[in-house]
Design an enzyme around this catalytic site. Sequence first.
Site, PDB file in Angstrom:
ATOM      1  NE  ARG A  94      -3.906  -2.140   2.246  1.00  0.00           N
ATOM      2  CZ  ARG A  94      -3.815  -3.590   2.358  1.00  0.00           C
ATOM      3  NH1 ARG A  94      -2.656  -4.039   2.846  1.00  0.00           N
ATOM      4  NH2 ARG A  94      -4.534  -4.387   2.184  1.00  0.00           N
ATOM      5  CG  HIS A 119      -1.074  -5.615  -4.294  1.00  0.00           C
ATOM      6  ND1 HIS A 119       0.251  -5.453  -3.331  1.00  0.00           N
ATOM      7  CD2 HIS A 119      -1.851  -6.272  -3.748  1.00  0.00           C
ATOM      8  CE1 HIS A 119      -0.001  -6.483  -2.344  1.00  0.00           C
ATOM      9  NE2 HIS A 119      -1.142  -6.926  -2.697  1.00  0.00           N
ATOM     10  CG  HIS A 193      -0.111 -11.508  -3.821  1.00  0.00           C
ATOM     11  ND1 HIS A 193      -0.794 -12.192  -3.014  1.00  0.00           N
ATOM     12  CD2 HIS A 193      -0.386 -10.279  -3.166  1.00  0.00           C
ATOM     13  CE1 HIS A 193      -1.551 -11.614  -2.068  1.00  0.00           C
ATOM     14  NE2 HIS A 193      -1.326 -10.337  -2.096  1.00  0.00           N
ATOM     15  CG  ASP A 265      -3.203  -8.104   5.462  1.00  0.00           C
ATOM     16  OD1 ASP A 265      -2.175  -7.957   4.728  1.00  0.00           O
ATOM     17  OD2 ASP A 265      -4.220  -7.714   4.657  1.00  0.00           O
ATOM     18  CD  GLU A 331       1.783 -10.412  -0.281  1.00  0.00           C
ATOM     19  OE1 GLU A 331       1.610  -9.272  -0.430  1.00  0.00           O
ATOM     20  OE2 GLU A 331       0.821 -10.707   0.576  1.00  0.00           O
TER      21      GLU A 331
HETATM   22  C1  GLA Z   1      -2.130  -8.145   0.387  1.00  0.00           C
HETATM   23  C2  GLA Z   1      -2.721  -7.192   1.342  1.00  0.00           C
HETATM   24  C3  GLA Z   1      -3.918  -7.743   1.574  1.00  0.00           C
HETATM   25  C4  GLA Z   1      -4.694  -8.108   0.559  1.00  0.00           C
HETATM   26  C5  GLA Z   1      -3.959  -8.922  -0.492  1.00  0.00           C
HETATM   27  C6  GLA Z   1      -4.896  -9.218  -1.577  1.00  0.00           C
HETATM   28  O1  GLA Z   1      -1.544  -9.373   1.019  1.00  0.00           O
HETATM   29  O2  GLA Z   1      -1.809  -6.853   2.132  1.00  0.00           O
HETATM   30  O3  GLA Z   1      -4.436  -7.104   2.537  1.00  0.00           O
HETATM   31  O4  GLA Z   1      -5.161  -6.932  -0.024  1.00  0.00           O
HETATM   32  O5  GLA Z   1      -2.870  -8.522  -0.727  1.00  0.00           O
HETATM   33  O6  GLA Z   1      -6.311  -9.411  -1.460  1.00  0.00           O
END
Ligand code: GLA
Length: 367
Positions: A94, A119, A193, A265, A331
Amino acid sequence: MTTLAPLGATPQFGSTTKKPFGKTPDGQPVDLYVLTNKPGAEASITNYGGAIVSLKVPDHHGKLADVILGYDNADGYVNDKAYFGALVGRYGNRIGHAQFVLDGKTYTLAKNNGGNTLHGGVKGFNKALWAAKILPAKDGQSLELSYLSKDGEEGFPGNLKVSVVYTLTDTNALKIEYSATTDKKTLVNLTSHGYFNLAGQGSGDILGHLLMINADQFTPVDSGLIPTGELRDVMDTPFDFRKPTAIGARVDQPDEQLKLGGGYDHNFVLRMPMDKGESLAARILDPASGRVMEVWTTEPGIQFYTGNFLDGTTVGKGGRTYPRRSAFCLETQHFPDSPNQPKFPSTVLNPGARYHTITTYKFSVEK
Ligand code: GLA
């Protein structure tokens, strides 16, 4: 040796084959490259979005399973909103308030995730058709994907020439080497990803997988999942994965950060020697199958995501559906919102410099 097998032939051990995978929305043909190493492990990669479509690796009995979520054809990837297996860019993760400043100039991006950019924007690298080339490789099968992201694409400055080389080694590692150059100062943060389930895609949740992340700190986030700038110690938090711990052991604890993410996350600050090659970032074991995946990288961070947004409505490969937490993502990356966080490692790429990072997913078994 890399050989190009005839269309439709059964893949031979130690070969790379190419087959049709569908079409882009504007009718261009999309291909699937099947890389089979000498012991028989297999990685399939499409030039649409550079996605890893399948990854078949052995369990402790030598039985192969496909450990990555995905779709049966290009249409799936065209419609995908979850970034299954994709190459993500120009800026993975982000960017807060969908803007950043470079050399005093403010750049405005698309708000495709609340008020933020996620992304790479509306049409990120995961929706691009990449040029593909099978490369000779000494120790496995290699595929190079390249893409020119034009000056101004998705609001980012500079013509960015990107090359990503996937190698499936004969020792069951999938190595991803990312390179890029620009003609104007810009930002780059590329990642892959993959949504993994070491028991096999579409076979239940990953809450019993044992995870180690080589990180003493993580970057706590606000309600939009943008880092606050703090580097917080993992000690005495559900984010302490320094010793192997089941993913599900603490995921539903009443922790403020877990609530904000709907589970994990979050970006972890990797413990890593600087200026060396790849370091071990994470290790994960599925106790039932014995499959182990290690993540090695040159990157300073890793986003650990537990598929909290998966809801079982997406139909994936072989008609399998993917419920919440039926996969995990690791990731490798620079930290989210780095362009707006002066204390985070920089994601700026200057003309004349070369962006170059390596991440390797190493597969093995534990009996
Ligand atoms: C990343 C983000 C998540 C989500 C995924 C895609 O991992 O951190 O919040 O948006 O991508 O769904």
